[in-house]
Design an enzyme around this catalytic site. Structure first.
Site, PDB file in Angstrom:
ATOM      1  N   GLY A   1       0.844  -1.204   0.000  1.00 28.02           N
ATOM      2  CA  GLY A   1       0.000   0.000   0.000  1.00 28.02           C
ATOM      3  C   GLY A   1       0.871   1.242   0.000  1.00 28.02           C
TER       4      GLY A   1
ATOM      5  N   ARG B   1       0.000  -1.211  -6.642  1.00 27.24           N
ATOM      6  CA  ARG B   1      -0.518  -1.820  -7.857  1.00 27.24           C
ATOM      7  C   ARG B   1      -0.059  -1.062  -9.106  1.00 27.24           C
ATOM      8  NH1 ARG B   1      -6.561  -3.260  -7.193  1.00 27.24           N
ATOM      9  NH2 ARG B   1      -6.377  -1.226  -6.251  1.00 27.24           N
TER      10      ARG B   1
ATOM     11  N   HIS C   1      -1.140   4.370  16.944  1.00 30.38           N
ATOM     12  CA  HIS C   1      -0.079   5.380  16.856  1.00 30.38           C
ATOM     13  C   HIS C   1      -0.055   6.304  18.072  1.00 30.38           C
ATOM     14  CE1 HIS C   1      -3.186   8.140  15.319  1.00 30.38           C
ATOM     15  NE2 HIS C   1      -2.352   9.128  15.554  1.00 30.38           N
TER      16      HIS C   1
ATOM     17  N   HIS D   1      -7.356   4.473  20.749  1.00 31.17           N
ATOM     18  CA  HIS D   1      -6.517   5.498  21.368  1.00 31.17           C
ATOM     19  C   HIS D   1      -6.959   5.861  22.791  1.00 31.17           C
ATOM     20  CE1 HIS D   1      -5.230   5.607  17.319  1.00 31.17           C
ATOM     21  NE2 HIS D   1      -6.041   6.534  16.862  1.00 31.17           N
TER      22      HIS D   1
ATOM     23  N   LYS E   1     -14.837  15.208  16.290  1.00 31.24           N
ATOM     24  CA  LYS E   1     -14.322  15.933  15.124  1.00 31.24           C
ATOM     25  C   LYS E   1     -15.011  17.285  15.042  1.00 31.24           C
ATOM     26  CE  LYS E   1     -12.454  12.229  12.504  1.00 31.24           C
ATOM     27  NZ  LYS E   1     -11.011  12.361  12.708  1.00 31.24           N
TER      28      LYS E   1
END
Ligand code: BG6
Length: 472
Positions: free
Chosen positions: A12, A46, A175, A237, A333
Site C-alpha cells: 500500500g 498496484r 499510533h 486510542h 471531530k
C-alpha cells in the site's frame, strides 16, 4: 540506538500513510543514525510507476521539514518501488521481487512487513507472505487499524493472521502509543515516587481524557461513516490512554510486562450503562450559512447518516485502586480546537482559612500540541492571610529537550525493528477493548447534535454535572 539492517516491505506504498508518515520517519531514523544504508525499503503498489515516478509522488520535500540533500539522496537510494498486485499476484512473484531487491541492496535477511492497507485484505496478504516468513532472520508484520469492527470480526481477522504468524510477530499499531507524552505516562507514574504514592482513589477524584480534533472527516468519509468516533478513536486510542493512566505498576517497563497490566485494566472496565454515554454529530452553526458544512453534507456522507462524530463516556475501572472513581473520556471531530490531554484531578483539601473552594490539584499531561506536563497547585496569595491562588508548575517538553521530538511513527518503526512490542496492541487487550465497545454500542441511545467549531454537545457537560463535576 542502532537498529538492525533489514528490509521493510510496505504494502500500500502509494497511499497517504507511506507518503506522510512512514517515509518521512525513515528519513529521521537515517538522520539520527539509527538506520543506515544496509536497510532497504521495498515499496509495493498496484500502479506501474517507474522508480523516479514513485519518488516524485512521495513529495519528499513537502513532507520532510528542512530536508538535507545528502540524507535525502541516501534515503532515495534505499527506496525501491515495484509494482505488485495483491489481488492477482501470488507468493512466488512476491518472493522473486524480494530476492531481486535483496541482491541489489546490502540489506540484512530480516524483514518488516508493513500493511498500510484496508483490513479486508489482511488475510490475503498473510497468505502471500507465508513462504517468506520461514526464511532466515526475524520477520515482523505491522497491521494498521482498524483491527476489526467488533469483537466477532476482530476474532475472524485474528484467526486468519494467526494461521500464518505467531503473536510475537504481529504488531498492531496504535499510533497514540508512539506519541512521546503517552510513553511518558509510565515514567511519570513509575519513575517518580512523588506521583506514584497518591495515584489512587484515596487521593484522586476523577480523571478526564480528551482528544479533541478541529478537522472533520476530510477525504475519509467512506471509512469514517462506517466507523464513527467510538470505533475510530475510543476503542483504541482513548482506551489505551485510560489503561496507561490506570494500570498497576508493571513488573518492568518492557513490552509484555506493561501489556499484562494494560490487559488487567481493560478487563476490569465496568460494563457501561446507557446514561454513561453521549454520542453526537456536528451540524453547521446557524450563523454560518453555507460556509461550514454539517457532517451530513460532507462529500461521501449519506444525507441521513446517524454516524457519531463525537463520543463522551463515563467509565469505571473496578479494581481496588480505582473503585468508583470516574474516568471521563471524550473525543470528537470539528470541535473548537485540536488538543489531546489527560487531566488527573485530585480531591480537594478543605481546611477552613487556607484554601478557597474548587481549586483541586490537577496533573495535566499535554499529549499534543505543546507537549508537556503541568501541575496545578495552590499557594498563598501575597498580602492575603486566608486566600490562595492556583499556580502552574509547567514542564515544557520542547523547551527542555529541543524541538525534534521523535514523531509517533518514528517510535513505532524503531520499536518494531528492535522487536520491542510495548507500543503495540496485544490480542488479549484487543479482545477486552472490543468486548467493552460492543457493550457500549448496544446501550448507546440516539444522537445529539453539536455545532461545528464548538467544544461539543451540552449533553456531554451534563454527564459530569450529574456527578457534581465539570470538564476542566
Ligand atoms: C486516527 C483516526 O487513528 O487518529 C483519525 O483514524 C484521527 O480519524 C487520528 O484524526 C488522530 O490522530 P492525531 O495523531 O492527529 O491526533
Amino acid at each position: 540506538m542502532k537498529l538492525d539492517p533489514h528490509m521493510t516491505i510496505i504494502f500500500g506504498a502509494t497511499g497517504d500513510l507511506a507518503k506522510r508518515k512512514l517515509i518521512p520517519s525513515f528519513y529521521r531514523l537515517l538522520e539520527r543514525g539509527q538506520v543506515d544504508d544496509r536497510t532497504a525499503i521495498l515499496c509495493l503498489g498496484r500502479k506501474p510507476y517507474s522508480q523516479s515516478q514513485y519518488l516524485e509522488r512521495l513529495e519528499l520535500k513537502s513532507f520532510i521539514d528542512q530536508a538535507d540533500e545528502a540524507i535525502l539522496k541516501r534515503l532515495t537510494a534505499m527506496i525501491k518501488y515495484r509494482s505488485f498486485d495483491l489481488e492477482n499476484g501470488n507468493a512466488a512473484q512476491l518472493e522473486s521481487i524480494v530476492t531481486e531487491v535483496r541482491e541489489q541492496t546490502r540489506c540484512g535477511d530480516s524483514t518488516l512487513f508493513y500493511l498500510a492497507l484496508p483490513t479486508s485484505i489482511f488475510g490475503t496478504v498473510a497468505a502471500i507472505i507465508e513462504p517468506l516468513i520461514d526464511e532466515l532472520g526475524w520477520k515482523r508484520v505491522v497491521f494498521e487499524k482498524p483491527f476489526g469492527s467488533d469483537l466477532s470480526s476482530a476474532r475472524k481477522l485474528n484467526r486468519q493472521i494467526s494461521a500464518v504468524l505467531d503473536e510475537e510477530q504481529i504488531y498492531r499499531v496504535d499510533h497514540y502509543l508512539g506519541k512521546e507524552l503517552v510513553q511518558n505516562i509510565l515514567f511519570l507514574r513509575f519513575a517518580n515516587e512523588i506521583f506514584s504514592c497518591g495515584w489512587n482513589r484515596d487521593a484522586i477524584d476523577s480523571v478526564q481524557i480528551t482528544v479533541s480534533e478541529s478537522l472533520g472527516v476530510e477525504e475519509r468519509a467512506a471509512y469514517y461513516n462506517k466507523s464513527g468516533a467510538i470505533r475510530d478513536m475510543l476503542q483504541n486510542h482513548l482506551l489505551q490512554l485510560l489503561c496507561f493512566t490506570a494500570m498497576e505498576p508493571p513488573k518492568s517497563g518492557y513490552g509484555n510486562a506493561v501489556r499484562d497490566e494494560a490487559v488487567k485494566v481493560i478487563s476490569a472496565l465496568r460494563p457501561p450503562a446507557a446514561d454513561d454515554v453521549v454520542v453526537g454529530q456536528y451540524v453547521s452553526p446557524l450563523s454560518a450559512g453555507d460556509s461550514i458544512r454539517s457532517y451530513r453534507q460532507e462529500n461521501g456522507v449519506p444525507s441521513e447518516s446517524t454516524t457519531e462524530t463525537y463520543v463522551a463516556v463515563r467509565a469505571f475501572v473496578d479494581t481496588p485502586r480505582w473503585f468508583n472513581t470516574p474516568f471521563y473520556l471524550r473525543t470528537g471531530k470539528r470541535l473548537d480546537r485540536r488538543y489531546a490531554e489527560i487531566k488527573v484531578i485530585f480531591k480537594e483539601q478543605l481546611l477552613e482559612g487556607l484554601a478557597t473552594l474548587d481549586t483541586p490539584n490537577i496533573i495535566i499531561i499535554r499529549i499534543q500540541p505543546d507537549e508537556g506536563i503541568a501541575i496545578a497547585f495552590n499557594v498563598r496569595k501575597p498580602g492575603e492571610d486566608h486566600e490562595s491562588e492556583t499556580v502552574l508548575m509547567d514542564f515544557c517538553h520542547h523547551c527542555h529537550f529541543g524541538p525534534n521530538t521523535p514523531e509517533a511513527y518514528e517510535a513505532i518503526l524503531a520499536s518494531v525493528i528492535s522487536g520491542e512490542p510495548l507500543l503495540f496492541t496485544r490480542w488479549d487487550w484487543l479482545q477486552g477493548s472490543w468486548s467493552y465497545i460492543d457493550r457500549l454500542r448496544e446501550v448507546t441511545s440516539s444522537l445529539v447534535f453539536y455545532e461545528a467549531g464548538s467544544p461539543g454537545p451540552e449533553e456531554a457537560d451534563l454527564l459530569l454535572e450529574q456527578d457534581g463535576r465539570s470538564w476542566r
